[in-house]
Design an enzyme around this catalytic site. Structure first.
Site: not given
Ligand code: MSP
Length: 697
Positions: A19, A22, A139, A142, A162, A165, A324, A327
């Protein structure tokens, strides 16, 4: 001198399709990589997927597939999205001039290094990995352990949520686990942060980590025995047979991806990629995973005797309507490929839709701050900065070069260059290029773009001041016209270079029209002292529309499409649809006559306020304006999908003539329409701003 620059994104959990959140992390890292490439550095870019752990095991089980099958299906979606967003791998990356790698944590090249890291810690500091019993809150979202002080109280007694989430955490009861002696590392980490101000950026996050460390660290459970989807812990001679029951904590595994893609960090002689790139690494991450990167990861590395990363660069969160983007909250899911496709609209170069999105994300909010995605703001910025400033400059300059330049770009006149508008443009351009370089390399892309736009705007001013079309009417002014055209070409050339890190497709299109013939990988950031003297041989041709203006009607159409921001089934749903147990569609109720339907009085309601109903996990109490003298109170079972704060201002559909009913001590005077149940609920709403009380038929 060529310096290595190695930039990483977090690796993404494969419980989701990518999304906008990411995409943001991935685009920030990409823009930094392109920038350093243009500045002559030896760049390496890494992204990938985080595939082990309880969360993925649970999603796979729910779908009735093995975790490996699940990962094999979802990991390519990330690759596809990144490709669609212009972040190609393999040959495409070679065209960008630097290597991009995509790592999956189920690959043997990764798992082997993770096991080596564990063994190295055990060999160097035997007391740092010890067996004990864990119990506490976890969690799964996380993949993190929390103490109650890090959680917030839930609606029911004893329930803890959490804060990321907003979902209940689970109690892990007395699980045997290997612990890592994290408590021994607070002091060494504080000393490292003190000695290396560049280690955690921007500053607000350094302060956050420092105060976290000053509060002392607890040892960390780094293995699990209650499920098997992870990297097995290497044999433990001190406890024969024990290790076989344990898989590693998913963060110990995941963080190591940053090294494993380079090769074996313990090899002797050192693995060349590790030796070259590791000391320069910049980890781009979101603020939710700061602790893992700025505390756990460096502590593991210190224990293993490995050097620490140069920088952990932390950004804020993108939200929509104050929530935020994630998902777990369906109404917040925003998909970058959809936005980019719509922004491309009628552009003659479709890839500029991605550029427009990249530009907005990087320009709108300084890196480190949170940003709220407001669609009107996105379109306003598109119209002002891209359609107007940049689009006009490209279009007008090329038109004039073609019309008055006779296939060339005129000629520079040194004496004239030092005077009037010519000198003014040169001064602004030099300062803009210098400031932009400083800002980009200081990880401040918003400031960098603001500087680049000073050049773009000044070039537009230059056209207005010099009026090449007037000069062209008078043959005696030919030398002046020549100089103006040359200066315009110089400004366009610098614009092409300076926008490239953030707007690569636009830069390439401009390159084509200018006839520069400089391969993307060979384009270099300009020397700020060389304005007007570094214009390559150009053969300008007319441009086609790049950023067509989005007018009011199209704005309304786009916003109507984007709001509510649920994904269309075709684009975003596959993982979701598969992840949810394939629920049969409920059978239709018996047919009713129109007269029966007409008895239901449906109205548009405007939510004025919302609050939780005490001791009722699923209920929210809403104050709703139905255009009547008095606002109504409506109790709705939507608390698992929506926070109270997200609802005021939303238009909902209300059954307005339903007999009042008492729910948990509150009288509900109507019902709001919603689809789905519990956490995957969508509100019935309308796309236009119809006044409260409007009848819905
Ligand atoms: N798998 C772990 C990261 C492991 S790194 C060794 C993880 N994955 S995640 O898919 O949940 O998130 C990955 C990244 O996406 C994180 O940096 C997270 O901050 C970013 N984002 C997810 N949602 C976000 C927003 N709404 N805004 C900005 N970035 C966000 O965490």
């Amino acid at each position: 001198m060529t310096q290595p620059f190695y930039v990483t994104t977090p690796i993404y959990y494969v419980n989701d399709v990518p999304h906008l959140g990411h995409a943001y992390t991935t685009i920030v890292a990409d823009a930094l990589a392109r920038c350093h490439q243009m500045m002559g550095d030896d760049v390496r870019y890494l992204t990938g997927t985080d595939e082990h752990g309880q969360k993925i095991a649970e999603v796979a089980a729910k779908r009735g597939v093995t975790p490996q099958q699940h990962c094999d299906e979802v990991a390519p979606r990330f690759l596809d999205t990144w490709r669609e967003l212009g972040l190609g791998f393999g040959d495409a990356a070679a065209a960008h001039g630097f290597r991009r790698d995509f790592i999956r944590t189920t690959e043997p090249r990764h798992t082997a290094v993770v096991r080596k890291l564990w063994e190295a810690i055990r060999a160097r500091r035997p007391d740092d990995l010890y067996l004990a019993t864990y119990q506490g809150w976890y969690c799964v979202g996380c993949e993190a352990f929390y103490t109650e002080s890090q959680l917030k109280a839930g609606a029911t007694a004893g329930e803890w949520l959490c804060t990321t989430h907003e979902k209940p955490v689970a109690w892990v009861d007395k699980e045997t686990s290997y612990f890592f002696k994290l408590s021994a590392y607070a002091e060494p980490l504080l000393a490292h942060i003190e000695a290396h101000p560049e280690f955690i950026q921007p500053e607000q996050y350094r302060n956050e980590v420092v105060s976290f460390l000053k509060g002392g660290l607890k040892d960390l459970s780094v293995s699990r025995t209650s499920f098997t989807w992870g990297i097995p812990v290497p044999d433990d001679p001190a406890h024969p047979g024990e290790a076989a029951r344990h898989v590693m904590y998913v963060w110990f595994d995941a963080l190591t991806n940053y090294l494993s893609n380079l090769g074996d960090p313990f090899a002797s002689p050192p693995t060349p990629a590790v030796a070259t790139y590791w000391p320069s690494v910049v980890h781009v991450i979101g603020k939710d995973i700061l602790r893992f990167h700025a505390v756990y990861w460096p502590a593991f590395l210190l224990a293993a005797g490995l050097p620490l990363p140069r920088t952990v660069l932390c950004h804020g969160w993108w939200s929509i309507g104050g929530r935020k983007i994630s998902k777990s909250i369906p109404a917040t899911r925003v998909y970058p490929t959809i936005l980019a496709g719509d922004l491309a609209g009628a552009s003659s170069v479709p890839a500029t839709g991605v550029d427009a999105l990249r530009y907005f994300l990087l320009r709108e909010t300084p890196l480190g701050n949170d940003g709220d995605l407001i669609y009107e703001g996105l379109i306003e910025r598109y119209n002002a900065d891209l359609a107007n400033d940049l689009g006009n400059l490209i279009n007008r300059s090329l038109t004039m070069l073609v019309r008055f330049g006779g296939g060339g770009v005129g000629a520079r006149d040194e004496a004239r260059a030092a005077t009037g508008p010519h000198a003014a443009l040169a001064t602004v351009a030099a300062a803009a290029i210098k400031d932009a370089q400083a800002a980009f390399t200081a990880f401040a892309p918003s400031r960098g773009l603001e500087a680049v736009w000073r050049l773009v705007r000044e070039a537009n001013t230059y056209i207005a001041a010099t009026e090449p079309w007037t000069l062209a009417k008078d043959p005696a002014k030919k030398p002046e016209l020549d100089h103006v055209l040359h200066t315009l070409a110089a400004a366009l050339w610098w614009t092409r270079l300076a926008i490239a890190p953030v707007l690569p497709a636009t830069a390439l299109a401009l390159d084509g029209w200018l006839g520069a013939g400089v391969a993307e990988k060979d384009a270099r950031w300009p020397d700020a002292a060389a304005f007007g003297r570094d214009v390559p041989a150009l053969t300008p041709t007319a441009s086609t529309p790049l950023f067509p203006r989005i007018d009011a009607a199209r704005t309304a159409e786009l916003i109507g499409k984007w709001l509510p921001p649920e994904p269309t089934a075709a684009v975003a749903a596959p993982v979701e649809a598969a992840a949810a147990a394939p629920a049969p569609v409920a059978p239709l109720a018996p047919t009713i006559a129109y007269e029966d339907f007409a008895k239901i009085d449906l109205r548009v309601g405007l939510v004025i306020a919302a609050e939780p109903v005490p001791k009722a996990k699923k209920l929210l109490k809403l104050t709703v304006d139905l255009g009547e003298a008095r606002h109504r109170t409506i109790v709705a079972g939507i608390a698992e999908a929506f926070t109270a704060a997200a609802l005021p201002g939303q238009r909902v559909l209300v059954v307005a003539n339903l007999a009042p009913r008492e729910l948990r001590g509150v009288t509900s005077e109507g019902m709001i329409l919603a689809a789905g149940d519990d956490a995957i609920l969508a509100l019935g709403t309308i796309t236009a701003a119809a006044p409260p009380g409007t009848r819905v038929k």
